[in-house]
Design a protein around this motif. Structure first.
Motif, PDB file in Angstrom:
ATOM      1  N   TRP A   7       0.844  -1.168   0.000  1.00 48.58           N
ATOM      2  CA  TRP A   7       0.000   0.000   0.000  1.00 48.58           C
ATOM      3  C   TRP A   7       0.892   1.233   0.000  1.00 48.58           C
ATOM      4  O   TRP A   7       2.045   1.184   0.417  1.00 48.58           O
ATOM      5  N   GLN A   8       0.350   2.341  -0.512  1.00 47.60           N
ATOM      6  CA  GLN A   8       1.088   3.603  -0.572  1.00 47.60           C
ATOM      7  C   GLN A   8       0.157   4.752  -0.229  1.00 47.60           C
ATOM      8  O   GLN A   8      -1.019   4.728  -0.583  1.00 47.60           O
ATOM      9  N   TYR A   9       0.705   5.759   0.421  1.00 48.48           N
ATOM     10  CA  TYR A   9       0.007   7.018   0.660  1.00 48.48           C
ATOM     11  C   TYR A   9       0.948   8.112   0.175  1.00 48.48           C
ATOM     12  O   TYR A   9       2.062   8.232   0.690  1.00 48.48           O
ATOM     13  N   LEU A  10       0.524   8.864  -0.832  1.00 48.56           N
ATOM     14  CA  LEU A  10       1.380   9.895  -1.421  1.00 48.56           C
ATOM     15  C   LEU A  10       0.688  11.256  -1.343  1.00 48.56           C
ATOM     16  O   LEU A  10      -0.191  11.562  -2.144  1.00 48.56           O
ATOM     17  N   PRO A  11       1.040  12.102  -0.362  1.00 47.45           N
ATOM     18  CA  PRO A  11       0.466  13.444  -0.292  1.00 47.45           C
ATOM     19  C   PRO A  11       1.269  14.424  -1.149  1.00 47.45           C
ATOM     20  O   PRO A  11       2.427  14.170  -1.482  1.00 47.45           O
ATOM     21  N   GLY A  12       0.656  15.544  -1.503  1.00 45.07           N
ATOM     22  CA  GLY A  12       1.362  16.563  -2.272  1.00 45.07           C
ATOM     23  C   GLY A  12       0.489  17.781  -2.502  1.00 45.07           C
ATOM     24  O   GLY A  12      -0.616  17.891  -1.980  1.00 45.07           O
ATOM     25  N   THR A  13       0.995  18.701  -3.298  1.00 50.93           N
ATOM     26  CA  THR A  13       0.233  19.881  -3.722  1.00 50.93           C
ATOM     27  C   THR A  13       0.429  20.062  -5.220  1.00 50.93           C
ATOM     28  O   THR A  13       1.379  19.534  -5.798  1.00 50.93           O
ATOM     29  N   ARG A  14      -0.471  20.816  -5.812  1.00 48.33           N
ATOM     30  CA  ARG A  14      -0.318  21.138  -7.227  1.00 48.33           C
ATOM     31  C   ARG A  14      -0.934  22.494  -7.510  1.00 48.33           C
ATOM     32  O   ARG A  14      -1.783  22.983  -6.778  1.00 48.33           O
ATOM     33  N   ARG A  15      -0.471  23.073  -8.569  1.00 49.45           N
ATOM     34  CA  ARG A  15      -1.002  24.337  -9.063  1.00 49.45           C
ATOM     35  C   ARG A  15      -1.862  24.034 -10.268  1.00 49.45           C
ATOM     36  O   ARG A  15      -1.424  23.333 -11.185  1.00 49.45           O
ATOM     37  N   LEU A  28      -3.388  17.438  -2.556  1.00 51.00           N
ATOM     38  CA  LEU A  28      -3.898  16.209  -3.135  1.00 51.00           C
ATOM     39  C   LEU A  28      -3.200  15.020  -2.507  1.00 51.00           C
ATOM     40  O   LEU A  28      -2.140  15.162  -1.910  1.00 51.00           O
ATOM     41  N   PHE A  29      -3.833  13.864  -2.623  1.00 50.90           N
ATOM     42  CA  PHE A  29      -3.189  12.642  -2.141  1.00 50.90           C
ATOM     43  C   PHE A  29      -3.663  11.466  -2.970  1.00 50.90           C
ATOM     44  O   PHE A  29      -4.732  11.480  -3.558  1.00 50.90           O
ATOM     45  N   THR A  30      -2.832  10.459  -3.004  1.00 52.54           N
ATOM     46  CA  THR A  30      -3.158   9.189  -3.641  1.00 52.54           C
ATOM     47  C   THR A  30      -2.958   8.091  -2.601  1.00 52.54           C
ATOM     48  O   THR A  30      -1.931   8.039  -1.943  1.00 52.54           O
ATOM     49  N   LEU A  31      -3.943   7.244  -2.477  1.00 49.30           N
ATOM     50  CA  LEU A  31      -3.884   6.103  -1.581  1.00 49.30           C
ATOM     51  C   LEU A  31      -4.125   4.859  -2.435  1.00 49.30           C
ATOM     52  O   LEU A  31      -5.096   4.809  -3.186  1.00 49.30           O
ATOM     53  N   SER A  32      -3.218   3.902  -2.356  1.00 53.44           N
ATOM     54  CA  SER A  32      -3.382   2.694  -3.170  1.00 53.44           C
ATOM     55  C   SER A  32      -3.064   1.450  -2.353  1.00 53.44           C
ATOM     56  O   SER A  32      -2.263   1.487  -1.429  1.00 53.44           O
ATOM     57  N   ALA A  33      -3.736   0.364  -2.709  1.00 54.31           N
ATOM     58  CA  ALA A  33      -3.514  -0.930  -2.065  1.00 54.31           C
ATOM     59  C   ALA A  33      -3.508  -2.002  -3.141  1.00 54.31           C
ATOM     60  O   ALA A  33      -4.235  -1.898  -4.127  1.00 54.31           O
ATOM     61  N   ARG A  34      -2.680  -3.014  -2.941  1.00 53.14           N
ATOM     62  CA  ARG A  34      -2.565  -4.099  -3.909  1.00 53.14           C
ATOM     63  C   ARG A  34      -2.356  -5.411  -3.160  1.00 53.14           C
ATOM     64  O   ARG A  34      -1.583  -5.474  -2.215  1.00 53.14           O
ATOM     65  N   LEU A  35      -3.042  -6.426  -3.621  1.00 50.88           N
ATOM     66  CA  LEU A  35      -2.897  -7.766  -3.074  1.00 50.88           C
ATOM     67  C   LEU A  35      -2.819  -8.723  -4.251  1.00 50.88           C
ATOM     68  O   LEU A  35      -3.618  -8.647  -5.173  1.00 50.88           O
ATOM     69  N   GLU A  36      -1.836  -9.596  -4.211  1.00 50.26           N
ATOM     70  CA  GLU A  36      -1.662 -10.595  -5.260  1.00 50.26           C
ATOM     71  C   GLU A  36      -1.394 -11.929  -4.576  1.00 50.26           C
ATOM     72  O   GLU A  36      -0.561 -12.008  -3.685  1.00 50.26           O
ATOM     73  N   THR A  42      -1.807 -23.261 -10.921  1.00 50.42           N
ATOM     74  CA  THR A  42      -2.551 -22.937 -12.151  1.00 50.42           C
ATOM     75  C   THR A  42      -3.548 -21.804 -11.980  1.00 50.42           C
ATOM     76  O   THR A  42      -4.295 -21.492 -12.906  1.00 50.42           O
ATOM     77  N   MET A  43      -3.575 -21.126 -10.812  1.00 46.65           N
ATOM     78  CA  MET A  43      -4.548 -20.062 -10.605  1.00 46.65           C
ATOM     79  C   MET A  43      -3.983 -18.970  -9.693  1.00 46.65           C
ATOM     80  O   MET A  43      -3.384 -19.267  -8.665  1.00 46.65           O
ATOM     81  N   SER A  44      -4.196 -17.710 -10.100  1.00 50.67           N
ATOM     82  CA  SER A  44      -3.770 -16.582  -9.272  1.00 50.67           C
ATOM     83  C   SER A  44      -4.848 -15.508  -9.294  1.00 50.67           C
ATOM     84  O   SER A  44      -5.675 -15.441 -10.204  1.00 50.67           O
ATOM     85  N   VAL A  45      -4.816 -14.646  -8.275  1.00 47.06           N
ATOM     86  CA  VAL A  45      -5.797 -13.579  -8.148  1.00 47.06           C
ATOM     87  C   VAL A  45      -5.067 -12.282  -7.796  1.00 47.06           C
ATOM     88  O   VAL A  45      -4.049 -12.300  -7.106  1.00 47.06           O
ATOM     89  N   LYS A  46      -5.598 -11.149  -8.298  1.00 49.19           N
ATOM     90  CA  LYS A  46      -5.043  -9.823  -7.989  1.00 49.19           C
ATOM     91  C   LYS A  46      -6.182  -8.897  -7.606  1.00 49.19           C
ATOM     92  O   LYS A  46      -7.268  -8.966  -8.174  1.00 49.19           O
ATOM     93  N   PHE A  47      -5.903  -7.996  -6.661  1.00 50.87           N
ATOM     94  CA  PHE A  47      -6.847  -6.968  -6.249  1.00 50.87           C
ATOM     95  C   PHE A  47      -6.085  -5.652  -6.193  1.00 50.87           C
ATOM     96  O   PHE A  47      -5.005  -5.583  -5.599  1.00 50.87           O
ATOM     97  N   ASN A  48      -6.624  -4.618  -6.835  1.00 52.44           N
ATOM     98  CA  ASN A  48      -6.014  -3.292  -6.823  1.00 52.44           C
ATOM     99  C   ASN A  48      -7.068  -2.255  -6.455  1.00 52.44           C
ATOM    100  O   ASN A  48      -8.197  -2.320  -6.960  1.00 52.44           O
ATOM    101  N   ALA A  49      -6.708  -1.293  -5.627  1.00 45.38           N
ATOM    102  CA  ALA A  49      -7.592  -0.190  -5.281  1.00 45.38           C
ATOM    103  C   ALA A  49      -6.763   1.086  -5.257  1.00 45.38           C
ATOM    104  O   ALA A  49      -5.687   1.119  -4.651  1.00 45.38           O
ATOM    105  N   VAL A  50      -7.243   2.126  -5.944  1.00 42.80           N
ATOM    106  CA  VAL A  50      -6.554   3.410  -5.986  1.00 42.80           C
ATOM    107  C   VAL A  50      -7.580   4.511  -5.770  1.00 42.80           C
ATOM    108  O   VAL A  50      -8.636   4.525  -6.414  1.00 42.80           O
ATOM    109  N   ASN A  51      -7.287   5.432  -4.848  1.00 45.09           N
ATOM    110  CA  ASN A  51      -8.131   6.599  -4.622  1.00 45.09           C
ATOM    111  C   ASN A  51      -7.251   7.838  -4.757  1.00 45.09           C
ATOM    112  O   ASN A  51      -6.266   7.981  -4.036  1.00 45.09           O
TER     113      ASN A  51
END
Length: 107
Positions: A7-15, A28-36, A42-51
């Protein structure tokens, strides 16, 4: 079964340039999570969430995919994704849900 997560949390500013050519600054900020996870050889699953959010915009994407091996190098992939957007200066948000299926070849 092997599983990885991150998971990541990336804060910042922009013009931002407004439609009337004036400028504004916003946080602004970006919050992301990933599970693999490999459920079996013979089988795999991935989950991604980004806000992604700022004072005037909000984008959210959530997706889940399942891969199933047909042969040594050929895989079937199924993915369902949900995307929601409230873009800059929009009155109403938009959203969409998609279901994709495909065949992939791994080298």
């Amino acid at each position: 079964s092997a599983a990885t997560q991150s998971w990541q949390y990336l804060p910042g500013t922009r013009r931002v340039r407004q439609p009337d050519d004036s400028w504004t600054r916003e946080g602004l900020f970006t919050l992301s999570a990933r599970l693999e996870a490999e459920l079996s050889p013979t089988m795999s699953v991935k989950f991604n969430a980004v806000n992604e959010r700022s004072g005037k915009e909000n984008y959210r994407t959530v997706s889940t995919s399942l891969r199933s091996r047909l042969t040594q190098r050929v895989w079937l992939k199924y993915e369902i994704a949900y995307r929601k957007a409230l873009p800059f200066d929009a009155q109403v948000s938009t959203s969409e849900t998609t279901l994709d299926a495909g065949i992939s070849y791994r080298f």
